[in-house]
Write an enzyme that holds these catalytic residues in place. Structure first.
Site, short mmCIF file in Angstrom:
data_model
loop_
_atom_site.label_atom_id
_atom_site.label_comp_id
_atom_site.label_asym_id
_atom_site.label_seq_id
_atom_site.Cartn_x
_atom_site.Cartn_y
_atom_site.Cartn_z
N CYS A 1 -5.07 11.02 0.33
CA CYS A 1 -3.22 11.48 0.65
C CYS A 1 -3.63 13.24 -0.25
O CYS A 1 -3.85 12.93 -1.25
CB CYS A 1 -2.15 11.07 0.66
SG CYS A 1 -1.92 9.73 1.03
N ASN B 1 1.06 -1.14 0.23
CA ASN B 1 -0.02 0.34 0.00
C ASN B 1 0.68 1.59 0.05
O ASN B 1 1.83 1.28 1.13
CB ASN B 1 -0.45 -0.20 1.53
CG ASN B 1 -2.07 1.16 1.59
OD1 ASN B 1 -1.63 2.01 1.51
ND2 ASN B 1 -2.89 0.69 0.53
C1 LIG Z 1 -6.41 1.73 11.95
C2 LIG Z 1 -6.04 1.60 10.63
C3 LIG Z 1 -5.64 2.47 9.79
C4 LIG Z 1 -5.27 2.07 8.14
N1 LIG Z 1 -3.99 2.62 7.57
C5 LIG Z 1 -5.06 2.67 6.08
C6 LIG Z 1 -3.47 3.02 5.43
O1 LIG Z 1 -2.10 2.89 5.65
N2 LIG Z 1 -4.21 2.59 4.33
C7 LIG Z 1 -4.52 3.15 3.14
O2 LIG Z 1 -4.48 2.50 2.19
N3 LIG Z 1 -6.17 2.61 4.16
C8 LIG Z 1 -5.89 2.88 5.59
N4 LIG Z 1 -6.62 2.25 6.04
C9 LIG Z 1 -8.13 2.12 5.26
C10 LIG Z 1 -8.36 0.78 5.45
O3 LIG Z 1 -7.32 -0.10 4.71
C11 LIG Z 1 -9.88 0.40 4.59
O4 LIG Z 1 -9.90 0.71 4.03
C12 LIG Z 1 -11.08 0.79 5.05
O5 LIG Z 1 -10.28 1.08 7.15
C13 LIG Z 1 -12.39 0.28 5.97
O6 LIG Z 1 -12.38 -1.29 5.74
P1 LIG Z 1 -13.09 -1.70 7.41
O7 LIG Z 1 -14.20 -0.69 6.83
O8 LIG Z 1 -12.58 -2.88 6.49
O9 LIG Z 1 -11.66 -1.37 8.21
C14 LIG Z 1 -6.63 1.97 8.04
C15 LIG Z 1 -7.63 2.05 8.59
C16 LIG Z 1 -8.05 1.49 9.86
C17 LIG Z 1 -9.29 1.53 10.95
#
Ligand SMILES: Cc1cc2nc3c(=O)[nH]c(=O)nc-3n(C[C@H](O)[C@H](O)[C@H](O)COP(=O)(O)O)c2cc1C
Ligand SMILES: Cc1cc2nc3c(=O)[nH]c(=O)nc-3n(C[C@H](O)[C@H](O)[C@H](O)COP(=O)(O)OP(=O)(O)OC[C@H]3O[C@@H](n4cnc5c(N)ncnc54)[C@H](O)[C@@H]3O)c2cc1C
Ligand SMILES: Cc1cc2nc3c(=O)[nH]c(=O)nc-3n(C[C@H](O)[C@H](O)[C@H](O)COP(=O)(O)OP(=O)(O)OC[C@H]3O[C@@H](n4cnc5c(N)ncnc54)[C@H](O)[C@@H]3O)c2cc1C
Ligand SMILES: Cc1cc2nc3c(=O)[nH]c(=O)nc-3n(C[C@H](O)[C@H](O)[C@H](O)COP(=O)(O)O)c2cc1C
Ligand code: FES
Ligand code: FES
Lengths: 244, 304, 304, 244
Positions: free
Chosen positions: B131, B100
Site C-alpha cells: 500500500c 489481510n
Molecule cells: C481481484 C483481486 C483482489 C486482490 N485484493 C487483495 C487484497 O485486498 N489484499 C492483498 O494482500 N492482496 C490482494 N490481491 C492479491 C492476491 O491476494 C494474490 O497475492 C495475488 O493475486 C497473486 O496470487 P494469484 O496469482 O494466485 O492471484 C488481490 C488479487 C486479486 C486478483
C-alpha cells in the site's frame, strides 16, 4: 450459480458480427430473464459474461456479438464444442414490479435478455411492446422473433436504413409507457433513463468482471445505496438506484 | 493416509491450501458452492480503517494466462469487518482465519492490527505492505527494506497473534526485504502480491484500467513466485506462505518445494470457483507420487 | 499508404519491428524462411569478449504463456562475431544491425563496444546490463542506477554509434534507472529483458534448469513490459525500444502507445518463426484502424 | 524446415501410455529418418519435438508417449484435430556411413525413428537387425512392425516379461555388429556407447528446446567439436563426436 458443461448444438448467423448459439446443458440454476452465464474459453483466463437470451428444460440460447478475441472465438465455434459454464448468475429482471404499460428497450445485442423476458411476459399476459435500436438495417436482429411472440416492435437505425432514423429513443415518441426494461450500451441506457416521461424501470449494466459471482469486487459501481456489484447485485438495477 | 496438516508459526492448519485475499471476499459466495471447512484457512479481503469504494471502473483487464486488477482495496472498513463479517465468517469456517490488513500510514496498520487482536476467529494477521504510504509521497511500504521493517515493528508491538508480512514482488531484492521483516519481528512472510502491470486500450488510446496500472496475477506470474519464494526461503528462517499463479496441486507442491509452508490460491478461484477444493482433493495422490507421508516434508525440498 | 518508418536516435528503420537478441541467432535460420530485409532491424545474439559455451543443460523450461531460458550468453566471442558473423549478417540484411553487447566488467563492455565501433553494418549498440559484475560480488549491473550509469558512461566514451541501454526488469524503480542512463549519455533505452524466474522439477525435487533460475519471456510478461515502458517514457526523453511478450501487431501497437519508438520480438519467434514477418504485414491495416498515417505517431500515444 | 498444418487422421493405442498417430500434411521437408517435427499445442507456449517414425507422400507417422501435459494432450487428440507443425528438423541418420553389419538399438518410444530408418534400409538392401528394450512386456511396441519389414528383432525387458531380462544391451550378447543406430533415454545411449566391441554408430539425443531450428541455443551440448545444437546439428551425433 452452477458450474456445468454445455454443448453447442446449433449456431446461426444473425448479422455480420452476431450469432445465435443454442446450447444443451443443465439450465436449472437459471431462474429469471436478465440473468447471465459466464463462459470459460480454453485460450483466455477470464470467463466471458453473456446474457441468457432464452432457456427451457436443457436448452440455453445466447446471442453473441464478436467484438474481440473471446467473443469472436465463440461466434466461430462449431457444433459439438463443449463449454464450461457458470450459469444462473446475477439478479435478473423482476417482472412483478412492472407498471401497466411496459416497454422493452434494447440496443444491438442488448435485445438478447429482453427476448426471454418478453416470452415470459407473453406467456402470463400480454406481449409487451419492444423498441430496438441498431446502427444499420443489416445489424438488426431478432425482430421477427419478438414479433412471433405477438410483440409490437418499433425499430430505429442510426442511418435510417430501417425504421426511425436515429436512436432507439427516437422510435419511442408516443411516450405512452410507464415502465421500461432496458439493455444495451451505456450511452443508450443513459438516454432512456433521461427520457423525462419514463420515470420507472429496470436497466441492465455491463462491467468487466473478474469472477462474475460476487467474490472479487472487480465490477463494483456506485448506486444510491452505495457500492453494488454488477455481477451479483445486478446486472439489473432499478432506475432509482442508478447513479451516472 | 497422507498427513496434509501444516503449522504456520504455531497455528495448525488441516492442509496448506488457503484462498488468497481479495479473491474470496468473506467466503459467502464460495460457501454456496462447497463447505469451506475443507480449506486450510482463508485470507479475507484486505481491511482498511475507513470504508473504501476502491478505484473507478474498469478495474479488471485480461492478460495472457492471467488478469490485471485495480480494485483498490474496496472494503467496508475495519469496524464493519469486525462487527459483521468476522462473526459471519466464523459460522462458515471453523478453523483459524487469516486477516489481510492494509494501511496507508504506520498508525493505520497499528490501529487495524490492534483491533483485530481481539478477534478470536482470526488466527493470523497478514499485513499487506503493497500500500502507498501517504506520509512518504505515496511510495509503497513494501518497496524498501526500511519501511517494510517499520510496518513490521509497529504491528508486532500491538498484537499477540502471529504476524505474516505480505511482500510486494515489485522490488529488486526480495530476500533483503524479507530479512528486514524477520529481524523486525515478523513471524512469517507471505509472497507474492500482484506484479505491477498495465494494459492499453488501443481504440481509446488510454490505459485500459481507470487506475492506469493494475496488479498482474494468475498462472503468468507463477514462475516469478517460485523464484521469489526460493529466494526468501534462502534469506529467512520464519515460515513462508507462497502465493502467485497457483492453479493445481502440482503448482502448490512446486511452491512448497521452493520453500512455502502453505500456499495461497488467488486468481484461479475467479476462473474456477472450485479450484481450492479440487487442489485439496488432489493433494493426497500427489504426495504419494512424490513419496511423502507428510505434506510438510515438501517445504523447501528442492533446496540442497 | 501508411508510413511504417521510425527513427531511433538518428538511425532510420523501415519499420519498428526488430527480432530481440538471443531469439534470432545471427539471422541464418530465419533467412532460410523469409527475406530478412522486411525487418526494421535485428538485434543479434549477445556478444561477450571471450567465447562462451553458456550454462549446462537443461537451459529451457515451459511456463504458462511463456518460457524460461538460462542459455547463459552462448556466443563465439567478439572477435569471431566481428570477423565472421557480422559480414555474413550484412549479406542477409542490408539495413543497420543492432549489436547486443554483454560484459562482466566495465572494461569488457568498453572493449566490446570499441571493437564494434568499427563495424559498419552495426547501426546501434544495445548494451545488455543484466549481466553480473564480477568485480562487485556478481550483482547485476542493471540492478541499480549507479552501476547502470557507470556502464553507460564507459561505453558512451568509446563509440560514435548510438548507445541503447537494455534494462533488467528485476528492479523496484525502472524509471530511476532509465533516468540515470539518460543522464550518463545513453541515446536510448531498450526494455525489458527477461524476468527472473524459476521452475522446479517435482520428481527430481530440484530446480528444473541447471542454472536454477532462468529468464521468463513470452506473452506472460507483456503487461509488465507495457507498464515498464510507460514508466520509462514518463522518466526520460530519449527513444525507447519496447520489448517483452510481443506476439502480434496489436501487442506492438500497445507497447508503442505506452512509449516505445520501436518494438523487439523475442520468444514469439521461437514458437512461430514467421512472427516478425506476420506482424510487419499486419501493421498497415492496424494503423489504418487506429487512424494514423505514420506509425511513429503511436509512440507515447496513450500518455496525456 | 517447413511450417504447415497436419491433420490427425488415425490414432492407435500401442501401450498404456503410447500411441501411434497418422497425420496428413505436407511432408516435403522431411528428407531423412531420424529427423523430427515440432508440434504446436494451443495450450502450451513451447512446441513439442517428436521424431519422425515414418513418412511417405502426404503421410506422417509419429509414436508419442504421454509423459506430461503436452504429450498427454497429443495422445488424447481426436481424428480431425489440426496441428501447426514445423517439419524436417534436424540432421537425421546418414545411412551411407553404416558398416557391413549394422544394428538398430531402441529404448521404449526411441524405436520410433529407427522404424523409418529400417524401412529405408530394407528397401535398398537387407532389413537390419533391431534390438529393442522396454520396461515390461506390456510396454513393448512396434515389434511386429519391424518384423514385417523382415528385420530380426531382439527384445529385452527390465523385468524379463518379454525376451532377455535386463537392458537392451543384454539382448546384444552376440556382439556381431560393427555399427549401431541408437535412440532412447540417455542412460541407454550411454550403455550402448560403452559396449567395447561397438565402436561406431549414430546416436539420437534429446534436449529441452526453445525453438527446434537452431536460433536460440537452448539445446546446446558439448561435443568433441565444441558446442553443438541438438536441434540443428543433431539430434543425431556420431559416436566419436559424443562427450558424456
Ligand atoms: C481481484 C483481486 C483482489 C486482490 N485484493 C487483495 C487484497 O485486498 N489484499 C492483498 O494482500 N492482496 C490482494 N490481491 C492479491 C492476491 O491476494 C494474490 O497475492 C495475488 O493475486 C497473486 O496470487 P494469484 O496469482 O494466485 O492471484 C488481490 C488479487 C486479486 C486478483
Ligand atoms: C452481464 C453482461 C451480459 C452480457 N451479455 C452479452 C450478450 O448477451 N451478448 C454479447 O455479445 N455480449 C454480452 N456482454 C458483453 C460481453 O461480455 C463482451 O462483449 C465480451 O466479454 C468481450 O470479450 P472479447 O474477448 O471478445 O473482448 P475483449 O475486449 O478482448 O475482452 C477483454 C476483456 O474485457 C472484457 N470485456 C470486454 N468488453 C466487455 C463488455 N462490454 N462487458 C463486460 N466485459 C467486457 C472481456 O470479458 C474480457 O475479460 C455482456 C456483458 C455483461 C457484463
Ligand atoms: C529430437 C527429439 C525427438 C523426440 N521424439 C519423441 C518421440 O518420437 N516420441 C515421444 O513420445 N517423445 C519424443 N521426444 C520427447 C518429447 O519431446 C517429450 O516427451 C515431450 O516434449 C514432453 O512434453 P510434455 O508436455 O508431455 O512434458 P512436460 O515435462 O510437461 O514438458 C515441459 C517442457 O519440457 C520439454 N521436455 C520434456 N521432456 C522432454 C524430453 N524428453 N525431450 C525434450 N524435451 C522435453 C517439453 O517439450 C516442454 O517444453 C523427443 C524429443 C526430442 C528432443
Ligand atoms: C533464448 C533467449 C536468449 C536470450 N538472449 C539474450 C541476449 O543474449 N541478450 C539480451 O540482451 N537479451 C537476451 N534475451 C532476452 C530477449 O532479447 C528479450 O529481452 C526477452 O526475451 C523479452 O522479450 P520476449 O518476451 O519477446 O522474449 C534472450 C531471450 C531468450 C528467450
Ligand atoms: S466480477 Fe467479481 S465481484 Fe463482480
Ligand atoms: S532449440 Fe533453439 S537452438 Fe536448438
Amino acid at each position: 450459480m452452477k458450474e456445468s458443461c454445455f454443448t453447442l448444438e446449433k449456431i446461426r448467423t444473425l448479422t455480420e458480427d452476431t450469432c445465435e448459439l443454442i446450447l444443451r446443458g443443465d439450465t436449472s440454476a437459471i431462474t429469471r430473464p436478465g440473468q447471465f452465464v459466464n463462459l470459460a474459453l480454453p485460450e483466455k483466463f477470464l470467463r466471458r459474461p453473456i446474457s441468457v437470451c432464452d432457456w427451457w428444460e436443457d436448452t440455453l440460447v445466447l446471442l453473441i456479438r464478436a467484438v474481440g478475441e473471446g467473443s469472436r472465438c465463440l461466434t466461430q465455434s462449431r457444433p459439438g464444442t463443449v463449454f464450461n459454464v457458470l450459469s444462473g448468475l446475477g439478479n435478473g429482471f423482476a417482472t412483478s414490479s412492472a407498471g401497466a404499460r411496459p416497454v422493452l428497450v434494447g440496443g444491438g445485442v442488448g435485445a438478447a435478455p429482453l427476448y426471454g423476458l418478453a416470452r415470459r411476459m407473453a406467456q402470463v399476459g400480454t406481449a409487451p411492446t419492444v423498441a430496438l435500436g441498431f446502427r444499420r438495417a443489416v445489424d438488426a436482429l431478432y425482430i421477427r422473433e419478438f414479433e412471433a411472440l405477438g410483440c409490437r416492435v418499433m425499430t430505429a437505425t442510426e442511418d435510417g436504413s430501417l425504421g426511425t432514423r436515429g436512436f432507439v429513443t427516437d422510435s419511442m415518441a408516443e411516450a405512452c409507457w410507464d415502465y421500461a426494461y432496458v439493455c444495451g450500451p451505456t450511452p443508450m441506457l443513459r438516454a432512456v433513463c433521461d427520457l423525462p416521461w419514463l420515470t420507472d424501470g429496470q436497466y441492465s449494466f455491463e462491467a468487466r468482471m473478474g469472477c462474475g459471482f460476487g467474490a472479487c469486487m472487480g465490477c463494483s459501481i456506485s448506486t444510491v445505496h452505495g457500492s453494488r456489484r454488477v455481477c451479483k447485485d445486478g446486472p439489473i438495477f432499478t432506475r432509482e438506484e442508478i447513479v451516472w | 493416509m497422507v498427513d496434509l496438516s501444516v503449522t504456520l508459526a504455531g497455528v495448525k492448519l488441516k492442509n496448506p491450501i488457503i484462498p488468497a485475499s481479495g479473491t474470496f471476499g468473506y467466503g459467502r459466495e464460495y460457501a454456496e458452492l462447497y463447505d469451506l471447512n475443507v480449506l486450510g484457512s482463508f485470507s479475507f479481503k484486505g481491511t482498511t480503517e475507513e470504508p473504501r469504494f476502491g478505484n473507478l471502473q474498469p478495474r479488471i483487464a485480461e492478460a495472457p494466462a492471467g488478469m490485471l486488477n485495480a480494485v483498490g482495496l474496496q472494503n467496508p472498513g475495519i469496524d464493519a469487518v469486525i462487527d459483521q463479517e468476522v462473526p459471519h465468517m466464523a459460522t462458515l469456517f471453523h478453523g483459524p482465519l487469516i486477516a489481510n490488513v492494509g494501511g496507508f500510514s504506520l498508525r493505520e496498520y497499528e490501529d487495524n492490527c490492534r483491533k483485530l487482536n481481539d478477534c478470536a476467529p482470526v488466527g493470523i494477521l497478514e499485513v499487506n505492505i503493497s500500500c502507498p504510504n501517504v506520509h512518504a509521497g505515496g511510495q509503497n511500504f513494501g518497496s524498501d527494506a526500511r519501511s517494510a521493517a517499520q510496518v513490521t515493528r509497529a504491528v508486532r508491538a500491538v498484537t499477540d497473534k502471529p504476524v505474516f508480512i505480505k511482500l510486494s514482488p515489485n522490488v529488486g531484492d526480495i530476500g533483503a526485504i524479507a530479512r528486514a521483516c524477520e529481524e523486525a519481528g515478523a513471524n512469517g512472510i507471505c509472497l507474492i502480491n500482484t506484479v505491477l502491470a498495465m494494459r492499453i486500450d488501443l481504440d481509446r488510446r488510454r490505459p485500459l484500467l481507470a487506475n492506469r496500472t493494475g496488479g498482474l496475477s494468475g498462472p503468468a506470474i507463477f514462475p516469478i513466485a517460485v523464484r521469489m519464494v526460493w529466494d526468501v526461503y534462502e534469506a529467512v528462517k520464519i515460515p513462508i506462505i507462497g502465493c502467485g499463479g497457483v492453479a493445481s496441486a502440482e503448482d502448490a507442491a512446486e511452491l512448497m518445494m521452493a520453500g512455502a509452508a502453505a500456499v495461497e490460491v488467488g486468481a484461479a478461484n475467479l476462473r474456477d470457483p472450485y479450484t481450492c477444493k479440487k487442489i485439496i482433493e488432489a493433494l493426497p495422490a500427489l504426495c504419494s507420487r512424490l513419496g511423502v507421508n507428510k505434506i510438510s516434508e515438501l517445504t523447501g525440498g528442492a533446496h540442497t
